[in-house]
Design a protein around this motif. Structure first.
Motif, short mmCIF file in Angstrom:
data_model
loop_
_atom_site.label_atom_id
_atom_site.label_comp_id
_atom_site.label_asym_id
_atom_site.label_seq_id
_atom_site.Cartn_x
_atom_site.Cartn_y
_atom_site.Cartn_z
N HIS A 298 0.90 -1.18 0.01
CA HIS A 298 -0.11 0.01 0.07
C HIS A 298 0.78 1.15 0.03
CE1 HIS A 298 -4.28 -1.33 0.40
NE2 HIS A 298 -3.74 -2.39 0.80
N ALA A 299 1.95 1.39 0.86
CA ALA A 299 2.86 2.45 0.81
C ALA A 299 3.39 2.66 -0.25
CB ALA A 299 3.69 2.35 1.97
N GLN A 300 3.75 1.66 -1.25
CA GLN A 300 4.70 1.79 -2.59
C GLN A 300 3.68 2.37 -3.32
OE1 GLN A 300 4.25 -0.41 -5.49
NE2 GLN A 300 5.86 0.94 -6.41
N THR A 301 2.39 1.77 -3.43
CA THR A 301 1.46 2.29 -4.59
C THR A 301 1.17 3.58 -4.20
OG1 THR A 301 -0.27 1.23 -3.26
CG2 THR A 301 0.42 -0.01 -4.98
N PHE A 302 0.94 4.07 -2.89
CA PHE A 302 0.55 5.12 -2.63
C PHE A 302 1.73 6.33 -2.68
CE2 PHE A 302 0.72 8.89 0.17
CZ PHE A 302 -0.54 9.44 0.08
N PHE A 303 2.91 6.00 -2.67
CA PHE A 303 4.04 6.66 -2.90
C PHE A 303 4.35 6.95 -4.21
CE2 PHE A 303 6.31 5.65 1.45
CZ PHE A 303 5.55 6.32 2.13
N SER A 304 4.01 5.79 -4.95
CA SER A 304 4.18 6.08 -6.54
C SER A 304 3.23 6.87 -7.22
CB SER A 304 4.36 4.71 -7.21
OG SER A 304 3.11 3.95 -7.15
N MET A 305 2.25 7.17 -6.71
CA MET A 305 0.95 7.92 -7.04
C MET A 305 1.18 9.40 -6.60
SD MET A 305 -2.76 5.93 -6.89
CE MET A 305 -2.67 5.67 -5.17
N MET A 306 1.77 9.66 -5.85
CA MET A 306 1.98 10.85 -5.17
C MET A 306 2.38 12.07 -6.03
SD MET A 306 1.30 12.66 -2.31
CE MET A 306 1.66 13.76 -1.25
N PRO A 307 3.78 11.66 -6.85
CA PRO A 307 4.04 12.73 -7.75
C PRO A 307 3.14 13.12 -8.88
CG PRO A 307 5.76 11.05 -7.35
CD PRO A 307 4.48 10.56 -6.80
N GLN A 308 2.12 12.29 -9.23
CA GLN A 308 1.27 12.30 -10.26
C GLN A 308 0.07 13.06 -9.63
OE1 GLN A 308 0.62 8.68 -11.07
NE2 GLN A 308 2.51 8.40 -12.69
N VAL A 309 -0.35 12.82 -8.36
CA VAL A 309 -1.35 13.57 -7.87
C VAL A 309 -1.01 15.01 -7.44
CG1 VAL A 309 -3.06 13.39 -5.79
CG2 VAL A 309 -2.46 11.43 -7.13
N MET A 310 0.14 15.22 -6.91
CA MET A 310 0.49 16.37 -6.24
C MET A 310 1.87 16.86 -6.82
SD MET A 310 0.20 17.38 -2.31
CE MET A 310 1.76 17.02 -1.67
N PRO A 311 1.94 17.15 -8.02
CA PRO A 311 3.48 17.60 -8.38
C PRO A 311 4.13 18.63 -7.56
CG PRO A 311 1.74 18.21 -9.95
CD PRO A 311 1.15 17.45 -8.74
N ILE A 312 5.26 18.61 -7.31
CA ILE A 312 5.99 19.35 -6.53
C ILE A 312 6.86 20.29 -7.27
CG2 ILE A 312 7.61 19.82 -4.52
CD1 ILE A 312 6.50 17.34 -3.41
N ARG A 313 6.78 21.71 -7.15
CA ARG A 313 7.91 22.47 -8.10
C ARG A 313 8.65 23.04 -7.10
NH1 ARG A 313 6.66 23.51 -13.30
NH2 ARG A 313 4.78 22.50 -14.03
N LEU A 314 9.84 23.51 -7.35
CA LEU A 314 10.87 24.16 -6.75
C LEU A 314 11.58 25.21 -7.87
CD1 LEU A 314 12.67 21.72 -4.51
CD2 LEU A 314 11.04 23.33 -3.92
N LYS A 315 11.38 26.34 -7.41
CA LYS A 315 11.73 27.65 -8.12
C LYS A 315 11.17 27.39 -9.81
CE LYS A 315 15.88 28.09 -5.61
NZ LYS A 315 17.33 28.34 -5.79
N GLY A 316 10.03 27.23 -9.86
CA GLY A 316 9.30 26.80 -11.08
C GLY A 316 9.53 25.81 -11.99
N LYS A 317 10.42 24.55 -11.31
CA LYS A 317 10.77 23.46 -12.03
C LYS A 317 10.13 22.51 -11.44
CE LYS A 317 15.01 25.37 -13.92
NZ LYS A 317 16.47 25.18 -14.07
N PRO A 318 9.65 21.56 -12.17
CA PRO A 318 9.09 20.38 -11.36
C PRO A 318 10.24 19.55 -10.77
CG PRO A 318 9.01 19.79 -13.80
CD PRO A 318 9.58 21.30 -13.38
N VAL A 319 9.80 18.92 -9.85
CA VAL A 319 11.10 17.89 -9.11
C VAL A 319 11.01 16.57 -9.46
CG1 VAL A 319 11.36 16.85 -6.63
CG2 VAL A 319 10.89 19.40 -6.76
#
Length: 127
Positions: free
Chosen positions: A82-103
């Protein structure tokens, strides 16, 4: 009123067996059963802790049963899945940007696993 019957699509019991995606989904959802048992075992353990040393000792003996140990191992594996599937979905559900660039997605997932490792180490030290 209309005499027409609404269309009802037939749904067989084995609908999930037709696709590898659905089989994985059903397997992942089925891991909740050992997690429920694990939670019940811990709740019973808390109750026996309150009841006294004899009840606590009998609960410890119950937890040493090979069947219970196997259920706990399956529950741990299900939790990690469950953790692996949740963690793998996280960047798609909530993309993180630093200084305008996607992490990078891999960095986000690795950061989450690192947080799990740090929290686990802290808990192990405290216990």
């Amino acid at each position: 009123m209309s005499n027409r019957k609404p269309y009802v699509r037939e749904m067989k019991r084995t609908w999930w067996q037709s696709s590898p995606f659905y089989r994985f989904y059903m397997m992942r959802e089925a891991t909740v059963l050992p997690l429920i048992l694990f939670t019940l075992f811990l709740t019973i353990g808390l109750g026996s802790l309150v009841k006294g040393p004899e009840a606590w000792q009998s609960w410890l003996e119950f937890m040493a049963n090979p069947v219970v140990v196997a259920i706990n191992i399956v529950a741990l594996a299900g939790s990690l899945l469950h953790a692996q599937t949740f963690f793998s979905m996280m960047p798609q559900v909530m993309p993180i940007r630093l200084k305008g660039k996607p992490v990078d997605k891999k960095l986000i997932v690795l950061g989450q696993w690192a947080a799990v490792a740090v929290i686990s180490i802290i808990v192990l030290i405290l216990v």
